[in-house]
Each structure stands twice: as structure tokens, then as C-alpha cells.
Design a protein around this motif. Structure first.
Motif, PDB file in Angstrom:
ATOM      1  N   ALA A 156      84.892   6.873  20.721  1.00 19.87           N
ATOM      2  CA  ALA A 156      84.734   8.238  21.223  1.00 19.87           C
ATOM      3  C   ALA A 156      84.887   9.257  20.090  1.00 19.87           C
ATOM      4  N   LEU A 157      85.863   9.031  19.230  1.00 22.14           N
ATOM      5  CA  LEU A 157      86.043   9.921  18.080  1.00 22.14           C
ATOM      6  C   LEU A 157      84.832   9.862  17.154  1.00 22.14           C
ATOM      7  N   LEU A 158      84.343   8.662  16.883  1.00 19.07           N
ATOM      8  CA  LEU A 158      83.199   8.510  15.984  1.00 19.07           C
ATOM      9  C   LEU A 158      81.946   9.160  16.569  1.00 19.07           C
ATOM     10  N   ARG A 159      81.703   8.979  17.869  1.00 22.44           N
ATOM     11  CA  ARG A 159      80.541   9.632  18.508  1.00 22.44           C
ATOM     12  C   ARG A 159      80.632  11.150  18.379  1.00 22.44           C
ATOM     13  N   THR A 160      81.831  11.695  18.548  1.00 17.41           N
ATOM     14  CA  THR A 160      82.019  13.143  18.439  1.00 17.41           C
ATOM     15  C   THR A 160      81.769  13.609  17.002  1.00 17.41           C
ATOM     16  N   ILE A 161      82.282  12.874  16.039  1.00 18.18           N
ATOM     17  CA  ILE A 161      82.069  13.206  14.624  1.00 18.18           C
ATOM     18  C   ILE A 161      80.581  13.108  14.275  1.00 18.18           C
ATOM     19  N   TYR A 213      86.625  19.824   9.928  1.00 17.16           N
ATOM     20  CA  TYR A 213      86.416  19.588  11.355  1.00 17.16           C
ATOM     21  C   TYR A 213      87.362  18.439  11.705  1.00 17.16           C
ATOM     22  N   PHE A 214      88.477  18.762  12.324  1.00 22.53           N
ATOM     23  CA  PHE A 214      89.567  17.810  12.553  1.00 22.53           C
ATOM     24  C   PHE A 214      89.818  17.744  14.059  1.00 22.53           C
ATOM     25  N   ILE A 215      89.612  16.571  14.640  1.00 19.68           N
ATOM     26  CA  ILE A 215      89.759  16.409  16.089  1.00 19.68           C
ATOM     27  C   ILE A 215      90.832  15.372  16.410  1.00 19.68           C
ATOM     28  N   TYR A 217      88.632  13.247  11.028  1.00 19.37           N
ATOM     29  CA  TYR A 217      88.285  14.513  10.382  1.00 19.37           C
ATOM     30  C   TYR A 217      87.109  14.337   9.444  1.00 19.37           C
ATOM     31  N   LEU A 218      86.327  15.407   9.385  1.00 12.25           N
ATOM     32  CA  LEU A 218      85.064  15.441   8.670  1.00 12.25           C
ATOM     33  C   LEU A 218      85.157  16.478   7.560  1.00 12.25           C
ATOM     34  N   LYS A 219      84.768  16.080   6.368  1.00 11.65           N
ATOM     35  CA  LYS A 219      84.822  16.944   5.184  1.00 11.65           C
ATOM     36  C   LYS A 219      83.392  17.174   4.689  1.00 11.65           C
ATOM     37  N   LYS A 220      83.109  18.373   4.232  1.00 11.14           N
ATOM     38  CA  LYS A 220      81.796  18.726   3.677  1.00 11.14           C
ATOM     39  C   LYS A 220      80.668  18.579   4.687  1.00 11.14           C
ATOM     40  N   GLY A 221      80.984  18.523   5.958  1.00  2.98           N
ATOM     41  CA  GLY A 221      79.957  18.474   6.989  1.00  2.98           C
ATOM     42  C   GLY A 221      79.380  17.105   7.289  1.00  2.98           C
TER      43      GLY A 221
END
Length: 157
Positions: A99-104, A60-62, A75-79
Motif C-alpha cells: 500500500a505504501l509503495l502504490r501510494t509512492i 514526500y513522507f507518508i 519517503y520520496l526524495k527528489k520526486g
């Protein structure tokens, strides 16, 4: 000062901007916490385009954009494992990392994981502490034969 940004899924067409931002951010913001040799080794990871394409395709890469310019990414790995969060040095302290951290974090909650975890640099640790992350331990990681001090942090969601 918060700027107007949009957050979207990264694509492989974003690769040149993502790797340039990665390299530049490490060189320009981490030098107070790491040696010149460490910075050069760490920044060289931008050259591994196959790894970056794999991250964009498989994680999950934003990206955060302002006026069609990528000003940050995460980006988030393994959920549940935040594997990277970087903001362009000219756009730091403007709410982009938040903002990125809240989305992750929202994505981790949607995936129903009870916590988020990350390995963070000395430079990034104060940001994560401000977001109520708990330091589990200080560690030394090796990358291309170079040792790097960083911290394992976690947050219950």
C-alpha cells in the motif's frame, strides 16, 4: 491477510514512532542478511533526529496507521527516489508495504517522472522484484565507516 490501514502525510509529532519503528525493523528483520555490527550501525541512524525532521519536512513522507498506531512509513526524495520504506516487524506480509509503495508510485506518476528508483537492502530486494523492479547493480555503500551491500533498483512507470 490484509489489515485496514490509513495512509497520511507524516508530521514531526510522528518522529518518536517513526524512529522506533525504523530501529526495531532493522534489528528484527535484517539480521539474517547483515552482521550484528552492521545492524547496530544502521539502526543507530534512528538517533539522528535532525535528519528525520528534515525528511518529514522536506520530502514526500507518508505513514501507514492502524488504530492510530504507525505500522509503516515511506519517503520520496527528489520526486522519484524512494529513500526509505519500512514496516513494523509485527505487521509485515499484511499488505502494508504494498500500500505504501502504490501510494509512492502514484506520487511519482503525478509528478510526471518516467521512473522510480531506489537503493534497497538484501532483505528488501525480493519484495521489490515481486513489484517488477529491475536490479541495475549490486553495490557497496558506506555508512559511518561500515560497508553495506545493497542494490540499485528501478521501475518504469
Amino acid at each position: 491477510m490484509n489489515i485496514s490501514i490509513s495512509i497520511r502525510q507524516a508530521t514531526k509529532e510522528d518522529l518518536p514512532e517513526i524512529t522506533a519503528l525504523f530501529r526495531s525493523t532493522i534489528i528484527n528483520t535484517c539480521s539474517k542478511d547483515y552482521s550484528e555490527k552492521q545492524i547496530n550501525v544502521w539502526a543507530s541512524a534512528a538517533n539522528d533526529t535532525d535528519t528525520w525532521i528534515e525528511r518529514i519536512n522536506d520530502y514526500y513522507f507518508i505513514v501507514a496507521e492502524q488504530n492510530s498506531l504507525i505500522v509503516g512509513f515511506a519517503y520520496l526524495k527528489k520526486g522519484y527516489y524512494l529513500d526509505g520504506l519500512f514496516v513494523h516487524q509485527d505487521y509485515q506480509r499484511q499488505g502494508i508495504a504494498s500500500a505504501l509503495l502504490r501510494t509512492i508510485e502514484s506520487r511519482v506518476m503525478i509528478e510526471e517522472f518516467p521512473e522510480i528508483r531506489s537503493d534497497v537492502s538484501k532483505t528488501a530486494l525480493p519484495f521489490f522484484e515481486a513489484w517488477d523492479y529491475t536490479t541495475i547493480k549490486k553495490q557497496k555503500k558506506s555508512f559511518k565507516g561500515m560497508g553495506f551491500e545493497n542494490y540499485i533498483v528501478t521501475k518504469t512507470l
